[in-house]
Design an enzyme around this catalytic site. Structure first.
Site, short mmCIF file in Angstrom:
data_model
loop_
_atom_site.label_atom_id
_atom_site.label_comp_id
_atom_site.label_asym_id
_atom_site.label_seq_id
_atom_site.Cartn_x
_atom_site.Cartn_y
_atom_site.Cartn_z
N ASP A 29 0.75 -1.31 -0.03
CA ASP A 29 0.15 -0.06 0.05
C ASP A 29 0.84 1.19 -0.05
OD1 ASP A 29 -1.71 2.25 0.88
OD2 ASP A 29 -3.04 0.70 1.06
N ILE A 30 0.62 2.07 -0.95
CA ILE A 30 1.44 3.23 -1.04
C ILE A 30 1.37 4.25 0.22
CG2 ILE A 30 -0.09 4.84 -2.37
CD1 ILE A 30 3.32 3.88 -3.69
N GLU A 88 -12.39 3.49 -1.25
CA GLU A 88 -11.38 4.43 -1.99
C GLU A 88 -11.31 3.88 -3.62
OE1 GLU A 88 -7.07 5.87 -1.83
OE2 GLU A 88 -8.04 5.89 0.34
N HIS A 93 -10.22 -5.75 -2.58
CA HIS A 93 -8.84 -5.90 -1.98
C HIS A 93 -8.83 -6.18 -0.62
CE1 HIS A 93 -9.69 -1.54 -2.16
NE2 HIS A 93 -8.92 -1.31 -0.98
#
Ligand code: AMP
Length: 131
Positions: A29-30, A88, A93
């Site tokens: 995850d960024i 989002e 996921h």
């Protein structure tokens, strides 16, 4: 047009890949809530996780289990937490988060700022433990 996560799984958009097979893809995850925060996605493009067919949903969890084992081996933690939000990004996921405490699963708290070198190192470390 394909979702951002479908494009990541297809290799069209870069990601810090930790594991993949023909049906699923896992990457960092960024905006991590903890070091080693990973997302597991199906290559199949479905928004809501509970709209996945039973076989894909079950297989996705079994794939996530393998990723969680690699995560736990790579990053010292008490347990790996699992969460599904999906508010989002409209592509199903699972979030996997190495936990030291309950607060590590608080998605509202300030995200970690890691350099791309740190992110790459974490991804490589998890990938090295993936079986
Ligand atoms: P949610 O849909 O609420 O589960 O949140 C989507 C998650 O995807 C957030 O934690 C974002 O930080 C993460 N995210 C969004 N875009 C990317 C990207 N390009 N690479 C990695 N993670 C992303």
């Amino acid at each position: 047009m394909a979702s951002i996560f479908a494009r990541i799984a297809a290799g069209e958009i870069p990601s810090y890949k930790v594991a993949a097979d023909d049906r699923f893809y896992a990457f960092l995850d960024i905006n991590p809530v903890a070091k080693g925060h990973v997302l597991v996605i199906p290559r199949l493009e479905v928004d809501y996780i509970f709209d996945l067919d039973d076989d894909t949903l079950a297989a996705m969890h079994i794939f996530a289990k393998r990723v969680a084992r690699a995560l736990k081996a790579a990053i010292p933690c008490r347990k790996v937490g699992m969460a599904v939000l999906g508010l989002e990004v409209p592509h199903a996921h699972i979030h996997l988060v190495p936990m030291q405490s309950e607060g590590d699963m608080d998605f509202r708290r300030e995200k970690l700022q890691l350099t791309s070198e740190e992110m790459q190192q974490i991804a490589d470390n998890i990938a090295a433990h993936f079986e």
